[in-house]
Design an enzyme around this catalytic site. Structure first.
Site, PDB file in Angstrom:
ATOM      1  N   HIS A 169      -1.099   0.272  -9.754  1.00  0.00           N
ATOM      2  CA  HIS A 169      -1.751  -0.688  -8.840  1.00  0.00           C
ATOM      3  C   HIS A 169      -2.302  -1.898  -9.618  1.00  0.00           C
ATOM      4  O   HIS A 169      -3.507  -2.145  -9.641  1.00  0.00           O
ATOM      5  CB  HIS A 169      -2.883   0.000  -8.051  1.00  0.00           C
ATOM      6  CG  HIS A 169      -3.230  -0.757  -6.796  1.00  0.00           C
ATOM      7  ND1 HIS A 169      -3.588  -0.145  -5.617  1.00  0.00           N
ATOM      8  CD2 HIS A 169      -3.277  -2.091  -6.524  1.00  0.00           C
ATOM      9  CE1 HIS A 169      -3.842  -1.052  -4.689  1.00  0.00           C
ATOM     10  NE2 HIS A 169      -3.658  -2.246  -5.225  1.00  0.00           N
TER      11      HIS A 169
ATOM     12  N   ARG B  27       0.854  -1.190   0.000  1.00  0.00           N
ATOM     13  CA  ARG B  27       0.000   0.000   0.000  1.00  0.00           C
ATOM     14  C   ARG B  27       0.891   1.242   0.000  1.00  0.00           C
ATOM     15  O   ARG B  27       1.969   1.244   0.617  1.00  0.00           O
ATOM     16  CB  ARG B  27      -0.897   0.037   1.246  1.00  0.00           C
ATOM     17  CG  ARG B  27      -2.038  -0.942   1.227  1.00  0.00           C
ATOM     18  CD  ARG B  27      -3.131  -0.559   0.216  1.00  0.00           C
ATOM     19  NE  ARG B  27      -4.265  -1.472   0.237  1.00  0.00           N
ATOM     20  CZ  ARG B  27      -4.422  -2.531  -0.581  1.00  0.00           C
ATOM     21  NH1 ARG B  27      -3.514  -2.811  -1.495  1.00  0.00           N
ATOM     22  NH2 ARG B  27      -5.510  -3.286  -0.492  1.00  0.00           N
TER      23      ARG B  27
HETATM   24  P1  NAP Z   1      -1.472 -11.938   4.562  1.00  0.00           P
HETATM   25  O1  NAP Z   1      -1.595 -13.332   4.074  1.00  0.00           O
HETATM   26  O2  NAP Z   1      -2.372 -11.455   5.630  1.00  0.00           O
HETATM   27  O3  NAP Z   1       0.058 -11.768   5.025  1.00  0.00           O
HETATM   28  C1  NAP Z   1       0.487 -10.658   5.717  1.00  0.00           C
HETATM   29  C2  NAP Z   1       1.909 -10.900   6.205  1.00  0.00           C
HETATM   30  O4  NAP Z   1       2.410  -9.693   6.801  1.00  0.00           O
HETATM   31  C3  NAP Z   1       1.997 -11.981   7.269  1.00  0.00           C
HETATM   32  O5  NAP Z   1       3.160 -12.749   7.102  1.00  0.00           O
HETATM   33  C4  NAP Z   1       2.078 -11.169   8.579  1.00  0.00           C
HETATM   34  O6  NAP Z   1       2.780 -11.825   9.629  1.00  0.00           O
HETATM   35  C5  NAP Z   1       2.888  -9.991   8.109  1.00  0.00           C
HETATM   36  N1  NAP Z   1       2.694  -8.836   9.003  1.00  0.00           N
HETATM   37  C6  NAP Z   1       1.551  -8.157   9.277  1.00  0.00           C
HETATM   38  N2  NAP Z   1       1.768  -7.193  10.178  1.00  0.00           N
HETATM   39  C7  NAP Z   1       3.079  -7.261  10.496  1.00  0.00           C
HETATM   40  C8  NAP Z   1       3.902  -6.544  11.383  1.00  0.00           C
HETATM   41  N3  NAP Z   1       3.428  -5.546  12.136  1.00  0.00           N
HETATM   42  N4  NAP Z   1       5.192  -6.895  11.470  1.00  0.00           N
HETATM   43  C9  NAP Z   1       5.694  -7.914  10.734  1.00  0.00           C
HETATM   44  N5  NAP Z   1       4.954  -8.630   9.857  1.00  0.00           N
HETATM   45  C10 NAP Z   1       3.669  -8.314   9.738  1.00  0.00           C
HETATM   46  O7  NAP Z   1      -1.636 -10.910   3.354  1.00  0.00           O
HETATM   47  P2  NAP Z   1      -1.396 -11.154   1.794  1.00  0.00           P
HETATM   48  O8  NAP Z   1      -2.565 -11.838   1.195  1.00  0.00           O
HETATM   49  O9  NAP Z   1      -0.068 -11.768   1.617  1.00  0.00           O
HETATM   50  O10 NAP Z   1      -1.402  -9.643   1.267  1.00  0.00           O
HETATM   51  C11 NAP Z   1      -0.480  -8.700   1.740  1.00  0.00           C
HETATM   52  C12 NAP Z   1      -0.852  -7.307   1.271  1.00  0.00           C
HETATM   53  O11 NAP Z   1      -0.585  -7.165  -0.120  1.00  0.00           O
HETATM   54  C13 NAP Z   1      -2.326  -6.937   1.370  1.00  0.00           C
HETATM   55  O12 NAP Z   1      -2.674  -6.554   2.680  1.00  0.00           O
HETATM   56  C14 NAP Z   1      -2.442  -5.777   0.387  1.00  0.00           C
HETATM   57  O13 NAP Z   1      -2.176  -4.558   1.036  1.00  0.00           O
HETATM   58  C15 NAP Z   1      -1.323  -6.053  -0.608  1.00  0.00           C
HETATM   59  N6  NAP Z   1      -1.843  -6.385  -1.950  1.00  0.00           N
HETATM   60  C16 NAP Z   1      -1.506  -5.590  -2.991  1.00  0.00           C
HETATM   61  C17 NAP Z   1      -1.944  -5.906  -4.254  1.00  0.00           C
HETATM   62  C18 NAP Z   1      -1.569  -5.064  -5.438  1.00  0.00           C
HETATM   63  O14 NAP Z   1      -2.103  -5.269  -6.517  1.00  0.00           O
HETATM   64  N7  NAP Z   1      -0.638  -4.157  -5.304  1.00  0.00           N
HETATM   65  C19 NAP Z   1      -2.756  -7.032  -4.451  1.00  0.00           C
HETATM   66  C20 NAP Z   1      -3.079  -7.811  -3.368  1.00  0.00           C
HETATM   67  C21 NAP Z   1      -2.617  -7.491  -2.111  1.00  0.00           C
HETATM   68  P3  NAP Z   1       2.161 -13.163  10.303  1.00  0.00           P
HETATM   69  O15 NAP Z   1       2.312 -14.223   9.230  1.00  0.00           O
HETATM   70  O16 NAP Z   1       3.023 -13.419  11.444  1.00  0.00           O
HETATM   71  O17 NAP Z   1       0.735 -12.861  10.618  1.00  0.00           O
HETATM   72  C1  GLV Z   2      -5.315  -5.103  -3.922  1.00  0.00           C
HETATM   73  O1  GLV Z   2      -4.573  -4.200  -3.716  1.00  0.00           O
HETATM   74  C2  GLV Z   2      -5.806  -5.984  -2.917  1.00  0.00           C
HETATM   75  O2  GLV Z   2      -5.641  -5.687  -1.722  1.00  0.00           O
HETATM   76  O3  GLV Z   2      -6.393  -7.006  -3.271  1.00  0.00           O
END
Ligand code: NAP
Ligand code: GLV
Length: 309
Positions: free
Chosen positions: A269, A221
């Site tokens: 994005h 983000r």
């Molecule tokens: P997820 O499965 O919830 O994974 C989040 C990871 O971040 C976990 O490993 C978590 O640790 C870690 N984390 C959270 N807070 C933390 C902190 N304070 N300190 C250290 N580590 C922390 O999420 P995801 O599905 O991988 O997605 C991640 C992010 O990608 C989304 O929230 C979104 O903002 C972004 N995203 C962007 C796009 C785009 O097109 N640009 C698309 C999709 C998603 P734990 O494993 O220990 O809980």
């Molecule tokens: C895109 O940024 C998502 O969070 O799925």
């Protein structure tokens, strides 16, 4: 079962048709103010009015992985928030980030500029041991990205809130592990969710800890990054550049320095897009599971309101 679709900025018709096809016995509608109460909602950045009018909802299914926008709203207290669990995003994210890392590591922008200038020239090859890659966030997307980069033989580091063990990845965790993680990293990939704890996490102090010649890839983000700190560290030569897919304000405002900075590559994005068919199948499957007795809390992707992701 009544299901409302309320996704701002998304054309409702194909979603509603897809959800109706997957859930033929249910009543799926594009929400309009004053609509009758529903059991479930499929949402993206819904207006507060929607949530205030639907206090009985059992669950809100977010059609993206990040729930930061949703978590800022006043939500029905008993409603579970369920984020997208991959649904085709991790492969896209692995492609995008691997491309960004390899493009930088292999100096493909430099070669392209040389070729355009009619120059047939070689650069000294970069060496993998000097290019450790660090993935912040080892969740659904980060773990896939880390595994993909390890397959190219980059030294891969990872950082998460709770301790993890991933083949081929040196894992760090928690606030205590952040400094060592950054100091071991040259190419930094941000894939943590946006929460009060991670807002502005890419700042002058943290980015200064990266190895000299550091490179930043932000695909999480825009509010993770302090824009002027990144530009300052690139212009001072500590960082080599950045590839950014997300911004504090989207679309990125005209005139923002990121548009034209020669060492910053931007995309709108688009690193991991929501894929409609896979998303509908995932959400419909979860609704069917809950209706057959699976506790909502056991669904993949249920958000912990205390953690905010
Ligand atoms: P997820 O499965 O919830 O994974 C989040 C990871 O971040 C976990 O490993 C978590 O640790 C870690 N984390 C959270 N807070 C933390 C902190 N304070 N300190 C250290 N580590 C922390 O999420 P995801 O599905 O991988 O997605 C991640 C992010 O990608 C989304 O929230 C979104 O903002 C972004 N995203 C962007 C796009 C785009 O097109 N640009 C698309 C999709 C998603 P734990 O494993 O220990 O809980
Ligand atoms: C895109 O940024 C998502 O969070 O799925």
């Amino acid at each position: 079962m009544n299901i409302h679709f309320c996704c701002v900025g998304t054309k409702a018709e194909p979603w509603v048709a897809g959800l109706r096809a997957e859930l033929p016995a249910d009543n799926v509608n594009d929400w309009t103010p004053g609509a009758p109460p529903a059991d479930y909602a499929v949402v993206w950045s819904p207006p507060q009015q929607f949530l205030d009018e639907q206090p009985q909802l059992k669950a809100l299914f977010n059609i993206g992985a990040g729930v930061d926008a949703l978590m800022k709203l006043r939500l029905p207290p008993q409603a579970a928030v369920v984020r997208l669990d991959d649904a085709g995003m991790s492969a896209q994210m692995a492609e995008y980030v691997s491309h960004a890392v390899i493009r930088h590591f292999r100096e493909l922008d430099g070669y392209e500029a040389d070729i355009r200038a009619g120059k047939w020239s070689y650069r000294k090859p970069n060496l993998r041991p000097e290019f450790p890659v660090g993935v912040m966030g080892l969740g659904v997307l980060g773990a896939r990205v880390a595994r993909s980069l390890a397959q190219f033989d980059f030294p891969v580091k990872g950082w998460s809130r709770s301790p993890k063990s991933l083949d081929g990845v040196q894992c760090f965790s928690g606030d205590a592990g952040l400094q060592d993680f950054l100091a071991a990293t040259r190419v930094l990939i941000c894939l943590v969710p946006l929460t009060p704890e991670t807002e502005n996490i890419l700042n002058r102090q943290t980015l200064s800890l990266l190895r000299p010649g550091g490179y930043v890839i932000n695909v999480a983000r825009g509010a993770h990054l302090v824009d002027e700190d990144l530009i300052g560290l690139i212009d001072s030569g500590h960082l080599a550049g950045a590839m950014l897919d997300v911004f504090r304000t989207e679309p990125l405002p005209a005139g923002h320095p990121f548009w034209k900075h020669p060492k910053i590559t931007i995309t709108p994005h688009t690193s991991a897009r929501t894929l409609r068919e896979e998303t509908i199948v995932q959400i419909a499957g979860k609704i069917r599971a809950v209706e057959s007795g699976t506790p909502i809390t056991s669904l993949a992707g249920v958000v912990d309101p205390k953690k905010g992701y």
